[in-house]
Scaffold this motif. Structure first.
Motif, short mmCIF file in Angstrom:
data_model
loop_
_atom_site.label_atom_id
_atom_site.label_comp_id
_atom_site.label_asym_id
_atom_site.label_seq_id
_atom_site.Cartn_x
_atom_site.Cartn_y
_atom_site.Cartn_z
N PHE A 154 10.17 -37.84 14.13
CA PHE A 154 10.69 -37.57 15.47
C PHE A 154 12.11 -38.12 15.60
O PHE A 154 12.46 -39.12 14.95
CB PHE A 154 9.77 -38.21 16.52
N GLU A 155 12.90 -37.49 16.44
CA GLU A 155 14.28 -37.92 16.63
C GLU A 155 14.31 -39.06 17.64
O GLU A 155 14.71 -38.91 18.81
CB GLU A 155 15.13 -36.74 17.12
N CYS A 156 13.88 -40.24 17.20
CA CYS A 156 13.82 -41.41 18.08
C CYS A 156 13.85 -42.66 17.21
O CYS A 156 13.98 -42.58 15.99
CB CYS A 156 12.53 -41.38 18.92
N GLY A 157 13.72 -43.81 17.87
CA GLY A 157 13.70 -45.08 17.17
C GLY A 157 12.28 -45.53 16.88
O GLY A 157 11.41 -44.73 16.58
N HIS A 158 12.06 -46.86 17.02
CA HIS A 158 10.76 -47.42 16.66
C HIS A 158 9.66 -46.94 17.59
O HIS A 158 8.55 -46.65 17.16
CB HIS A 158 10.84 -48.95 16.69
N ARG A 159 9.97 -46.84 18.87
CA ARG A 159 8.97 -46.38 19.83
C ARG A 159 9.06 -44.86 19.95
O ARG A 159 10.09 -44.30 20.30
CB ARG A 159 9.22 -47.03 21.20
N SER A 172 2.70 -33.24 20.83
CA SER A 172 2.68 -31.93 20.19
C SER A 172 2.03 -31.97 18.82
O SER A 172 1.53 -30.95 18.32
CB SER A 172 4.12 -31.40 20.06
N VAL A 173 2.02 -33.14 18.20
CA VAL A 173 1.37 -33.32 16.91
C VAL A 173 -0.04 -33.86 17.07
O VAL A 173 -0.99 -33.39 16.43
CB VAL A 173 2.21 -34.26 16.02
N LEU A 174 -0.19 -34.84 17.97
CA LEU A 174 -1.49 -35.48 18.15
C LEU A 174 -2.53 -34.52 18.71
O LEU A 174 -3.68 -34.52 18.27
CB LEU A 174 -1.36 -36.67 19.11
N ARG A 175 -2.14 -33.71 19.67
CA ARG A 175 -3.11 -32.85 20.35
C ARG A 175 -3.85 -31.94 19.37
O ARG A 175 -5.09 -31.97 19.30
CB ARG A 175 -2.42 -32.03 21.44
N PRO A 176 -3.17 -31.12 18.58
CA PRO A 176 -3.91 -30.26 17.65
C PRO A 176 -4.65 -31.03 16.56
O PRO A 176 -5.72 -30.61 16.11
CB PRO A 176 -2.83 -29.35 17.06
#
Length: 252
Positions: free
Chosen positions: A222-227, A235-239
């Motif tokens: 993901f385009e983010c930092g540690h959190r 979008s990934v967890l749900r499926p």
């Protein structure tokens, strides 16, 4: 409406382990998910974080499963001291999983372990010891603690030195990269591309080691930092969770 219940269970050595739980309402045994928290910015709330935020209720009701969270040693009401994802923490997680397996509401073959940050480090090690987990979700973790210590910020270095020590055995017992060949569960890795605490290279190397060992693994970046913001990870967890627990159930 299901209620959150709090339990104190034995780690196996007389030490108490705190666990919060929301039980599935299904008449037949259903799946279960166990959350393992991260460092929590020094607040040391432990598993209470998941109860207070509504996460346990959200996951339990959305997927019709038992959702639980465990406090690591030195966090919440779990007996300490903290040991930076070491043997005591791993035993606490295994005690919580054993407790879930004994619940009439839980289908033993459909238990998912979900560790975040510090919790991901310990959960990855637990996965190497418990090959019967249905799946393991690891978010923002490090999988080679010695490498993380060498390049990590001073705060992380102090915590490791204070709680674990700097021996080869201390690093080995907390570094799932070196135990990847023992992991048989399906693994989902979640990681921020710009994570300054757990470098992305850690997740990439671990994913490669798991794949080489024959474990089913996927890495989502993901385009983010540690959190990782919830709106990004869903979008990934749900499926992923739907495919494990019930493809017909919609998770909100």
């Amino acid at each position: 409406m299901p209620e959150v219940t709090r339990h104190l269970i034995d780690r196996g050595d007389g030490a108490a382990v705190e666990l919060f739980q929301v039980t599935a309402t299904s008449a037949a045994p259903a799946g279960a998910i166990l959350f393992v928290h991260g460092n929590q910015g020094g607040l040391r709330l432990g598993a209470k974080e998941f109860a207070d935020s509504g996460a346990l209720l959200r996951f339990s009701c959305g997927l019709n499963i038992t959702a639980a969270a465990v406090s690591q040693p030195g966090f919440g009401a779990s007996d300490g001291p903290a040991d930076v994802c070491g043997p005591s923490t791993q035993r606490a997680i295994m005690a919580a999983l054993a407790f879930l397996k004994e619940q009439p509401s839980v289908a033993r073959e459909r238990i998912v372990l979900y560790g975040n940050s510090r919790g991901a480090v310990a959960s990855a090690m637990v996965a190497a010891e418990l090959p019967d987990l249905r799946a393991v979700i690891l978010s923002s973790g490090v999988y080679d603690l010695e490498a993380a210590f060498a390049s990590g910020p001073p705060g992380l270095q102090r915590a490791i030195e204070t709680e674990a020590g700097l021996s080869k055995q201390a690093f080995l017992s907390r570094s799932a990269l070196h135990h990847a060949h023992k992991i048989r569960s399906e693994v989902l890795l979640l990681h921020g591309r710009h994570d300054d605490r757990a470098p992305l290279a850690q997740a990439e190397k671990f994913a490669e080691a798991l794949s080489d060992a024959g474990a089913p693994v996927s890495l989502s970046i993901f385009e983010c930092g540690h959190r990782i913001p919830r709106e990004n990870s869903q979008s990934v967890l749900r499926p992923f969770l739907q495919s494990i627990f019930d493809p017909a159930v919609t998770y909100h």
